[in-house]
Design an enzyme around this catalytic site. Structure first.
Site, PDB file in Angstrom:
ATOM      1  N   ASP A 212      -7.444  -0.619   2.064  1.00 17.94           N
ATOM      2  CA  ASP A 212      -5.985  -1.638   1.610  1.00 17.94           C
ATOM      3  C   ASP A 212      -7.846  -2.832   0.628  1.00 17.94           C
ATOM      4  O   ASP A 212      -7.174  -3.582   0.700  1.00 17.94           O
ATOM      5  CB  ASP A 212      -6.313  -2.063   2.552  1.00 17.94           C
ATOM      6  CG  ASP A 212      -4.735  -1.843   3.366  1.00 17.94           C
ATOM      7  OD1 ASP A 212      -4.376  -1.253   2.109  1.00 17.94           O
ATOM      8  OD2 ASP A 212      -4.164  -1.830   4.330  1.00 17.94           O
TER       9      ASP A 212
ATOM     10  N   ASP B 157       1.313   2.630  -1.773  1.00 12.22           N
ATOM     11  CA  ASP B 157       1.002   0.747  -2.061  1.00 12.22           C
ATOM     12  C   ASP B 157      -0.695   1.802  -2.657  1.00 12.22           C
ATOM     13  O   ASP B 157      -1.215   0.480  -2.807  1.00 12.22           O
ATOM     14  CB  ASP B 157       0.583   0.913  -0.297  1.00 12.22           C
ATOM     15  CG  ASP B 157       2.058   1.165   0.813  1.00 12.22           C
ATOM     16  OD1 ASP B 157       2.993   2.057   0.271  1.00 12.22           O
ATOM     17  OD2 ASP B 157       2.246   0.233   1.198  1.00 12.22           O
TER      18      ASP B 157
HETATM   19  N1  GLY Z   1       1.384  -2.155   1.973  1.00 11.94           N
HETATM   20  C1  GLY Z   1       1.664  -2.199   3.677  1.00 11.94           C
HETATM   21  C2  GLY Z   1       3.058  -2.459   2.950  1.00 11.94           C
HETATM   22  O1  GLY Z   1       3.742  -2.758   1.704  1.00 11.94           O
HETATM   23  O2  GLY Z   1       3.217  -2.872   3.956  1.00 11.94           O
END
Ligand code: GLY
Length: 401
Positions: free
Chosen positions: A120, A180
């Site tokens: 992330d 994501d």
């Molecule tokens: N990347 C985590 C979410 O979108 O909840």
């Protein structure tokens, strides 16, 4: 910095909106007054949020039962959104208090540049330090970002052809890659542009190509989690984590995919990425379960008056569609623009935008974080605010061309 200088810098950083050559002033249905009003409200609201956030943490959402603030530490995936939103608000207003609050929180985040335990880092560092670098030109931020990009690149497995998303759930998945993760690629693209080292953009392209091959269904919706065998690169499972079921289309996942392939086309200019973004846009905009107001239910497989919406998915989708509208021509360009305008109008209405002083200081109501985990259902979320403000800034750029 003057507007033109900021735009030049944005292009260099890859943070900007592709200039919508096919769009003309008369195509724009929303006005400067609309943008100004919503940005002024956002600044007033974020000043109420700023007054509530304790030192050492970042705001995430609220506990609706008692309106108390729920915060996160710097190692949370959401940590970059609050400073990032403050920086967009500073960009618009030049209000030095917003920059000061953002830079205070950046100090908390700096240590995450060495965090090799998550994918992330794009969300955490590029939304925060990336915007800070663009707006202040402080070269220290560039060094922090380049260290962070190296940490992110350390998670790439060449046999799989992907960056590993999560280290948790080791019993269930061996090498999980979530849709994501496409959002972290612009950070790597930027790192190659700035450092001159092609390693980062090479990883980014391989990751995007592997995702293109394995994450999408024939209807162009995306799985959430693809689990790979790290030794062979074979796909082990196609699963969900935050969606309704393994074969459903989790709304925010579709938004991440749309945004991710749009930014990949902007940075790399490979038509395969543009085509994927168009296909995802068609899946979203043609979906029979997309409500009239353009704000999706939390998963495209469900609908009904009591089904929670996900305003965060709408904000991400609107921001991506504004950029995508500048990459195509004619009716298709207008379709994306009009869909984004419709979503922004709904999000800015009292149905979704909270009155100043309510909603714990967050801008938008009615987002869904993780419904199957019974977590963050119909609440404000810091990332919904970030992409909403980003979309308003992008629209403002269109108006100011
Ligand atoms: N990347 C985590 C979410 O979108 O909840």
């Amino acid at each position: 910095m003057k507007y033109r200088q900021i735009m030049k810098k944005m292009a260099a950083l890859g943070l900007g909106l592709t200039m919508a050559a096919s769009l003309h002033a008369q195509d724009l249905a929303l006005t400067k007054e609309f943008v100004n009003q919503n940005m002024h409200d956002a600044i007033a609201q974020y000043k109420t949020l700023t007054a509530r956030v304790p030192a050492g943490v970042l705001p995430r959402t609220i506990n609706k039962a008692n309106d108390s603030l729920i915060t996160a530490k710097s190692n949370s995936w959401i940590s970059g959104f609050y400073p990032g939103t403050l920086l967009y608000l500073y960009e618009y207003s030049q209000d030095a208090d917003l920059l000061k609050e953002a830079e205070n929180r950046l100090q908390l985040l700096e240590k995450e540049k060495n965090n090799k335990g998550t994918h992330d880092l794009g969300f955490m560092l590029y939304c925060s330090f990336g915007n800070a670098l663009r707006l202040t030109d402080n070269k220290r931020y560039q060094d922090i970002l380049l260290t962070g990009a190296e940490s992110l690149a350390s998670r790439f497995n060449p046999t799989v052809g992907c960056i590993r998303s999560w280290d948790h759930n080791g019993d269930k998945w061996k090498f999980p890659v979530i849709i994501d993760n496409m959002m972290n690629l612009e950070f790597l693209n930027w790192a190659s542009r700035v450092s001159g080292n092609p390693k980062y953009v090479d990883i980014s392209k391989i990751h995007a190509n592997t995702t293109l091959k394995n994450h999408f269904r024939p209807d162009n919706s995306s799985y959430h989690v693809i689990d790979y065998d790290p030794a062979t690169g074979a796909v082990r499972n196609k699963h969900t984590h935050q969606g309704a079921d393994h074969e459903s289309a989790w709304a925010r996942g579709q938004a991440w995919g749309l945004y991710g392939y749009t930014l990949m086309y902007r940075d790399i200019k490979d038509k395969a990425y543009l085509n994927q973004a168009r296909k995802i846009a068609a899946f979203i905009l043609d979906h029979p379960n997309l409500p009239e107001d353009g704000i999706p239910y939390w998963d495209y497989s469900v609908s009904g008056p009591d089904v929670p919406r996900d305003a965060s998915a709408a904000a991400i989708t609107a921001s991506a569609l504004l950029e995508l509208s500048g990459m195509v021509k004619g009716k298709e360009s207008k379709r994306y623009l009009q869909a984004a305008e419709h979503m922004l109008t709904s999000l800015s209405s009292p149905a979704y935008k909270a009155p100043i002083g309510t909603n714990g200081g967050f801008l938008l109501m009615h987002s869904t974080g993780h419904l199957p985990g019974n977590s963050e259902i119909d609440v404000p979320l810091s990332y919904a605010d970030y992409y909403y403000v980003e979309a308003l800034i992008r629209y403002n750029h269109l108006l100011n061309r």
